[in-house]
Design an enzyme around this catalytic site. Structure first.
Site: not given
Ligand code: 13P
Ligand code: G3H
Ligand code: ZN
Length: 335
Positions: A82-83, A187, A191, A219, A221, A262, A264, A268
């Site tokens: 991821d990223h 993200h 938001k 992003g 969530s 996606n 995350d 959390r």
């Molecule tokens: P959220 O912060 O909206 O959960 O997005 C996660 C994300 O894009 C991880 O790459």
């Molecule tokens: O977009 C990012 C994800 O939420 C991952 O977050 O880099 O803090 O693990 P993190």
């Molecule tokens: Zn992301």
């Protein structure tokens, strides 16, 4: 069953569903996700950020995911970076057995994004690993990158959205397998300042200029308010947290070529809410299993809610059947 995202996206593009991409950082999060996917018969993308690699030590995360592949053979699993921000990181992820990588050059100028992405694609495709890249800018906070505030993002939204003609040029020049698009998502937990409307017209235009290209929503969530309230009720301080309404994500998934979503932040929140609740209601408790266990259960139920939203329930078997019949190559270094 370990695979790339290709067989998943082949079905998702036309199939009115998307595959959930959930971030993993430790054993309980990973178990909650995979148990839910097994129960719901859903394919899944387990994604690992740079921060997760160093927090957990990839050697440990790798073995936890290995156990998922081993224990849940019916679940199609893609392991995704991821990223990713450098080609060196992409190389390491491929060595570690990831089946999919993201190279995120969206913070660079356009030509540098093209150059970086093209190099990552060359490296990954040589090992049969698929590549996601990003064009346009999201709001919110990413680790190591201070993103745009909710106010800034809302005020100037139009200029940050993915340009459909540029997306066509980008996809043709780089040879990517999927594209993360900026359509108004952001993200983190903060938001927006007011209820958003995703740029559905942009998705439609990008689908016209890039026919058949699987689209990814970062992003995504939804920051369910009952979880924010539970966190705050038990001593937390999350103020003005707001996410993408679930009905808008469901609409994006069912009507357009969005194949990967996606999530995350919501995991959390689920974990934190539950741990805070146990600490507040059972102050005598000090056995980690007694708060990490309920937290894992809460992850499981959050993921179940997401799989329903993404309409991916019951799609595991069709994906496996498609993968078997397509003869798609497995990455060289598989898990
Ligand atoms: P959220 O912060 O909206 O959960 O997005 C996660 C994300 O894009 C991880 O790459
Ligand atoms: O977009 C990012 C994800 O939420 C991952 O977050 O880099 O803090 O693990 P993190
Ligand atoms: Zn992301």
């Amino acid at each position: 069953m370990l695979m790339t995202t290709k067989p998943m996206f082949d079905l998702a593009y036309e199939g009115q569903f998307a595959v959930g991409a959930f971030n993993v950082n430790n054993m309980e999060i990973t178990q909650g996700i995979i148990e839910s996917c097994a129960e719901m018969d859903s394919p899944v993308i387990l994604q690992i950020s740079k921060g997760a690699r160093s927090y957990a030590n990839i050697a440990f995360l790798k073995r936890i995911i290995d156990a998922c592949v081993d224990q849940y053979p019916s679940v199609p699993i893609a392991v995704h970076c991821d990223h990713g921000d450098t080609v060196q990181l992409i190389r390491e992820c491929i060595q570690d057995g990831y089946t999919s990588v993201m190279i995120d050059g969206s913070h660079h100028d356009y030509e540098e994004n093209v150059r970086l992405t093209t190099e990552a694609v060359e490296v990954a495709h040589a090992e049969s690993v698929v590549v996601e890249a990003e064009l346009g800018k999201l709001g919110g906070i990413e680790e190591d990158v201070v993103g745009l505030s909710a106010e800034e993002y809302e005020k100037n939204l139009e200029q940050f959205l993915t340009d459909p003609e540029q997306a066509k040029d980008f996809a043709q020049r780089t040879g990517i397998d999927s594209l993360a698009v900026a359509i108004g998502t952001s993200h983190g937990a903060y938001k927006f300042t007011k209820e958003p409307t995703l740029a559905f017209d942009r998705i439609e235009q990008i689908m016209k200029t890039c026919p058949g290209l699987p689209l990814v929503m970062h992003g995504s969530s939804s920051v369910p308010q009952e979880y924010v309230e539970l966190v705050n009720k038990h001593g937390g301080r999350l103020s003005n947290a707001m996410g993408v309404p679930e009905d808008q994500i469901a609409a994006a998934v069912r009507s357009y070529g969005v194949c990967k979503v996606n999530i995350d932040t919501d995991l959390r929140l689920a974990m934190t809410a539950k741990i805070r609740e146990v600490f507040a209601t059972k102050p005598e408790e000090f056995d980690p299993r007694k708060y990490l266990g309920p937290a894992r259960d809460e992850i499981r139920s959050m993921v179940k809610r997401k799989l329903e939203m993404l309409n991916s329930v019951g799609k595991a078997k069709p994906v496996v059947d498609h993968w078997r019949s397509s003869g798609a190559p497995l990455p060289r270094y598989y898990w």
